[in-house]
Scaffold this active site. Structure first.
Site, PDB file in Angstrom:
ATOM      1  N   ARG A  95       0.848  -1.180   0.000  1.00 29.45           N
ATOM      2  CA  ARG A  95       0.000   0.000   0.000  1.00 29.45           C
ATOM      3  C   ARG A  95       0.890   1.238   0.000  1.00 29.45           C
ATOM      4  NH1 ARG A  95      -3.409  -2.549  -1.814  1.00 29.45           N
ATOM      5  NH2 ARG A  95      -5.576  -2.853  -1.160  1.00 29.45           N
ATOM      6  N   GLU A 106      -3.309   7.981  -5.441  1.00 25.55           N
ATOM      7  CA  GLU A 106      -3.512   7.313  -6.729  1.00 25.55           C
ATOM      8  C   GLU A 106      -4.760   7.866  -7.402  1.00 25.55           C
ATOM      9  OE1 GLU A 106      -3.506   3.073  -6.091  1.00 25.55           O
ATOM     10  OE2 GLU A 106      -1.497   3.078  -5.211  1.00 25.55           O
ATOM     11  N   HIS A 148      -0.676   0.450 -10.174  1.00 25.39           N
ATOM     12  CA  HIS A 148      -1.358  -0.486  -9.275  1.00 25.39           C
ATOM     13  C   HIS A 148      -1.890  -1.689 -10.057  1.00 25.39           C
ATOM     14  CE1 HIS A 148      -3.432  -0.553  -5.083  1.00 25.39           C
ATOM     15  NE2 HIS A 148      -3.152  -1.777  -5.490  1.00 25.39           N
TER      16      HIS A 148
END
Length: 324
Positions: free
Chosen positions: A237, A266, A285
């Site tokens: 994360r 993000e 991601h």
């Protein structure tokens, strides 16, 4: 009468049909306040919630008095207010096992692409810079037989260790909340404190969830302890890392390179200094982003919601004590 559920993420047709066999399904685009207000009656009656990438907090739960279970198409659940869900006896289901191998593949890809400078030199070729036999300014560094430090020896950490140990003959160091006997027996992995791992590893791979304890676990102090030749990898994360400290460590040469699948914010801002660094591989991601795995995650989330609303919480439940 079938229970009512809200779906806030598109599903493949066959999975949508499976969901509809058990529930009355209401599809919405997102969980924004505007969407909730426009569909207030539907949210007020819903017993189930299924989707991903949206915040589920106490404010939303106030609008859903009949909610009994929510199922996320992800392994992470830091966007859910677990305390608020638990206080209301709402089950939270997730998909922890489906994506293990795929995320480990992504981690290994980041290790290889940063060490061998794959992205950087590919861009140089495209730019027409390959005009003669290459010299040292094109060279990368070996991966095989280098020491891999894994921070977080869960399912994904184990899958990464398997690839590194058997595929690349890499000695494995790890740091976790407890000793992992299987990792030590199968991969000859050595448990050590975080400082030792940082000082001895050639690659440091961070695979941790975001919690109050892990927020900014990696900062200037940690990067300063790493080898100047070390490569940092994060596919856990983003907020586990102080991104400004990472940028500074790269700029000062405290670490050699970074491979990043996750970020503090993000999508990553186009103005981020990380994007101007040739020694950074930044991907959006993509840890679990294959067609096969994303389908498997969606299928698991559908089954999880069916099980939860039928009172079956033997697996994949974050707060199973709610069902007691």
């Amino acid at each position: 009468m079938k229970p009512s559920v809200i779906l806030y993420k598109a599903l493949p047709d066959d999975l949508l049909q499976r969901l509809q066999e058990h529930f009355t399904v209401h599809q919405v685009a997102n969980l924004s306040p505007q969407t909730v207000e426009q569909n207030a009656a539907i949210f007020a009656e819903a017993e189930g919630l299924l989707g991903s990438n949206e915040n589920v907090d106490a404010v939303l739960l106030e609008k859903m008095p009949k909610l009994r279970a929510t199922s996320t198409i992800s392994v992470g659940y830091d966007n859910f207010d677990v305390d608020a869900l638990t206080a209301r006896k709402i089950l939270l289901m997730h998909t922890p096992t489906v994506l293990t191998e795929t995320v480990a593949d992504t981690l290994m890809a980041l290790v290889l692409s940063t060490a061998r400078r794959v992205v950087e030199v590919a861009e140089r070729v495209k730019a027409g810079e390959w005009t003669a036999s290459i010299g040292p300014d094109w060279y990368g560094t070996d991966v095989h037989h280098k020491t891999l430090g894994i921070v977080g020896m869960g399912r994904i950490g184990m899958a990464l260790a398997q690839r590194a140990h058997f595929g690349f003959n890499m000695p494995i160091l790890y740091n976790a909340r407890r000793h992992h006997k299987e990792a030590e027996e199968r991969f000859n992995a050595r448990y050590c404190d975080l400082d030792t791992l940082l000082q001895e590893s050639d690659f440091v791979c961070l695979i941790l969830p975001l919690t109050d304890e892990t927020h900014h676990l990696f900062g200037a102090e940690q990067f300063a302890k790493m080898k100047s030749s070390a490569i940092f990898i994060n596919a856990g994360r983003g907020p586990v890392v102080d991104e400004n400290a990472l940028i500074a460590a790269l700029q000062k040469g405290e670490i050699h390179a970074a491979g990043l699948d996750v970020f503090e914010q993000e999508p990553l801002s186009v103005d981020s200094p990380l994007l101007s660094m040739a020694n950074v591989v930044a991907v959006p991601h993509i840890g679990s982003a294959t067609h096969e795995t994303r389908y498997g995650m969606a299928a698991c989330a559908v089954d999880n919601l069916i099980d939860a609303l039928q009172g079956k919480v033997e697996k994949n439940c974050v707060n199973p004590h709610v069902a007691d």
